[in-house]
Design a protein around this motif. Structure first.
Motif: not given
Length: 125
Positions: A32-39, A43-47, A109-110, A114-116
């Motif tokens: 899996y590639a892993m990412g972190w986003f914040r919201q 506001k919109e969720r951003e990379f 986001v799209r 899978h999301w925590g």
């Protein structure tokens, strides 16, 4: 199918540091590639950051370059986000995300499967 659980959020003064963790289970983490986003509120969720595989490339949103570092430990099935020199504008719920590795990875986001549930980071001035 992989399940993700974030931890490590909290309240910190501007200029301080936090290390977020994302524990994965139920899948082959190394694929899996892993990412972190914040919201932030309203506001919109951003990379924020992404890392492809154990020896893959990393990517960051411009506002965190030089301050945040994404990493992963496949033996522990865990991804991390080291956050230094925190600013009040970093305040947000931070989400860990995963997607099966492939030839393409978009910092959106799209793109992620899978999301925590997120962990709150609050930076005071």
């Amino acid at each position: 199918q992989v399940q993700l659980v974030e931890s490590g959020g909290g309240l910190v003064q501007a200029g301080g540091s936090l290390r977020l963790s994302c524990a994965a289970s139920g899948g082959d983490f190394s694929r899996y590639a892993m990412g972190w986003f914040r919201q932030a509120p309203g506001k919109e969720r951003e990379f924020v950051a992404a890392i492809r595989l154990s020896y893959g490339s990393t990517d960051y949103v411009d506002s965190v370059k030089g301050r945040f570092t994404i990493s992963r430990d496949n033996a522990k099935s865990t991804a991390y986000l080291q956050m230094n020199s925190l600013r009040p504008e970093d305040t947000a719920v931070y989400y860990c995300a995963a997607v099966r590795a492939g030839p393409f990875l978009r910092n959106t986001v799209r793109a992620y499967e899978h999301w925590g549930r997120g962990t709150q980071v609050t930076v005071s001035s």
